[in-house]
Design a protein around this motif. Structure first.
Motif, short mmCIF file in Angstrom:
data_model
loop_
_atom_site.label_atom_id
_atom_site.label_comp_id
_atom_site.label_asym_id
_atom_site.label_seq_id
_atom_site.Cartn_x
_atom_site.Cartn_y
_atom_site.Cartn_z
N ALA A 73 0.85 -1.17 0.05
CA ALA A 73 0.11 -0.03 0.08
C ALA A 73 0.92 1.03 -0.11
O ALA A 73 0.59 2.52 -0.55
CB ALA A 73 -1.18 0.16 0.96
N ILE A 74 2.08 1.20 0.69
CA ILE A 74 2.79 2.44 0.67
C ILE A 74 3.63 2.51 -0.92
O ILE A 74 3.80 3.53 -1.26
CB ILE A 74 3.80 2.16 1.87
N ALA A 75 3.92 1.28 -1.10
CA ALA A 75 4.51 1.30 -2.68
C ALA A 75 3.39 1.96 -3.63
O ALA A 75 3.73 2.81 -4.56
CB ALA A 75 4.73 -0.02 -3.00
N LEU A 76 2.25 1.56 -3.35
CA LEU A 76 0.92 2.18 -4.12
C LEU A 76 1.06 3.78 -4.05
O LEU A 76 0.95 4.59 -5.12
CB LEU A 76 -0.24 1.52 -3.99
N LYS A 77 1.21 4.53 -2.81
CA LYS A 77 1.13 5.57 -2.68
C LYS A 77 2.24 6.43 -3.35
O LYS A 77 2.06 7.49 -3.85
CB LYS A 77 1.26 5.74 -1.05
N ILE B 209 0.92 0.98 -11.12
CA ILE B 209 -0.17 1.11 -10.39
C ILE B 209 -1.42 0.11 -10.53
O ILE B 209 -1.86 -0.30 -9.41
CB ILE B 209 -1.07 2.57 -10.59
N LYS B 210 -1.71 -0.25 -11.56
CA LYS B 210 -2.70 -1.44 -11.85
C LYS B 210 -2.15 -2.61 -11.29
O LYS B 210 -2.94 -3.35 -10.54
CB LYS B 210 -2.86 -1.51 -13.25
N LEU B 211 -0.82 -3.03 -11.33
CA LEU B 211 -0.27 -4.05 -10.80
C LEU B 211 -0.45 -4.17 -9.27
O LEU B 211 -0.88 -5.07 -8.53
CB LEU B 211 0.95 -4.43 -11.09
N LEU B 212 -0.16 -3.23 -8.72
CA LEU B 212 0.03 -3.03 -7.27
C LEU B 212 -1.33 -3.01 -6.70
O LEU B 212 -1.80 -3.66 -5.76
CB LEU B 212 0.63 -1.85 -6.83
N THR B 213 -2.32 -2.21 -7.40
CA THR B 213 -3.75 -2.03 -6.94
C THR B 213 -4.30 -3.68 -7.04
O THR B 213 -4.90 -4.13 -6.11
CB THR B 213 -4.34 -1.12 -7.87
N SER B 214 -3.92 -4.45 -8.05
CA SER B 214 -4.74 -5.75 -8.13
C SER B 214 -3.69 -6.70 -7.12
O SER B 214 -4.77 -7.53 -6.45
CB SER B 214 -4.20 -6.20 -9.61
N ILE C 2 -2.61 -5.99 -4.08
CA ILE C 2 -3.21 -5.54 -2.52
C ILE C 2 -4.92 -6.11 -2.65
O ILE C 2 -5.19 -6.69 -1.52
CB ILE C 2 -3.24 -3.91 -2.48
N LYS C 3 -5.56 -5.67 -3.50
CA LYS C 3 -7.04 -6.36 -3.63
C LYS C 3 -7.00 -7.77 -3.53
O LYS C 3 -7.79 -8.28 -2.69
CB LYS C 3 -7.86 -6.08 -4.83
N THR C 4 -6.29 -8.68 -4.30
CA THR C 4 -6.29 -9.90 -4.11
C THR C 4 -5.74 -10.43 -2.67
O THR C 4 -6.29 -11.37 -2.17
CB THR C 4 -5.36 -10.74 -5.12
N SER C 5 -4.58 -9.78 -2.16
CA SER C 5 -4.29 -10.29 -1.07
C SER C 5 -5.19 -9.79 0.19
O SER C 5 -5.27 -10.57 1.11
CB SER C 5 -2.93 -9.33 -0.71
N LYS C 6 -5.96 -8.92 0.09
CA LYS C 6 -7.00 -8.56 0.99
C LYS C 6 -8.17 -9.64 1.15
O LYS C 6 -8.71 -9.92 2.16
CB LYS C 6 -7.67 -7.12 0.89
N LYS C 7 -8.44 -9.96 -0.12
CA LYS C 7 -9.50 -10.87 -0.35
C LYS C 7 -8.98 -12.30 0.32
O LYS C 7 -9.80 -13.03 1.06
CB LYS C 7 -9.95 -11.28 -1.69
N ILE C 8 -7.71 -12.77 0.26
CA ILE C 8 -7.38 -13.87 0.82
C ILE C 8 -7.12 -13.92 2.34
O ILE C 8 -7.73 -14.92 2.90
CB ILE C 8 -5.90 -14.33 0.29
N VAL C 9 -6.91 -12.65 2.88
CA VAL C 9 -6.82 -12.42 4.26
C VAL C 9 -8.17 -12.52 4.95
O VAL C 9 -8.33 -13.08 6.01
CB VAL C 9 -6.04 -11.05 4.45
#
Length: 119
Positions: free
Chosen positions: A65-69, A103-108, A110-117
């Motif tokens: 998330a920091i990398a995305l910022k 940005i698209k890769l990082l967003t994807s 992060i979203k996938t990782s959040k779903k897994i968590v």
């Protein structure tokens, strides 16, 4: 060995940013905006490398998330340099494509990782 697209692309982007920084300093005599881009643009890859040693899934997501910022900040500096004529349209479009892809890769990721968590 497994290919790590985000690691490779963020490193390649950092190399482009360093080269652009040198060009802007040497050819355009621009030092402030280019330094801002140097900091944010190289931080993306450094944070992606840090993710390899994440202590938990939450730490993994937080670092990305920091990398995305940092990627969003880099996008800002790139656009500002284009709008103030430090970058040609060709230079802008080329590096803009790279940061948009990051940005698209990082967003994807992060979203996938959040779903897994949250499963």
């Amino acid at each position: 060995m497994k290919e790590n697209i985000i690691k490779e692309k963020s490193f390649d982007f950092a190399v482009r940013v360093v080269n652009l920084y040198q060009y802007l300093n040497n050819e355009k005599k621009e030092f402030v905006l280019s330094n801002q881009l140097l900091l944010s643009g190289t931080a993306i890859g450094a944070l992606v490398r840090e993710v390899e040693q994440a202590e938990s899934k939450a730490d993994f997501i937080h670092k990305l998330a920091i990398a995305l910022k940092e990627a969003n900040e880099s996008d800002y500096w790139i656009e500002l340099m284009y709008k103030t004529d430090y970058l040609t349209e060709k230079q802008y479009k080329s590096i803009k494509n790279d940061i948009t892809e990051l940005i698209k890769l990082l967003t994807s990721i992060i979203k996938t990782s959040k779903k897994i968590v949250n499963c």
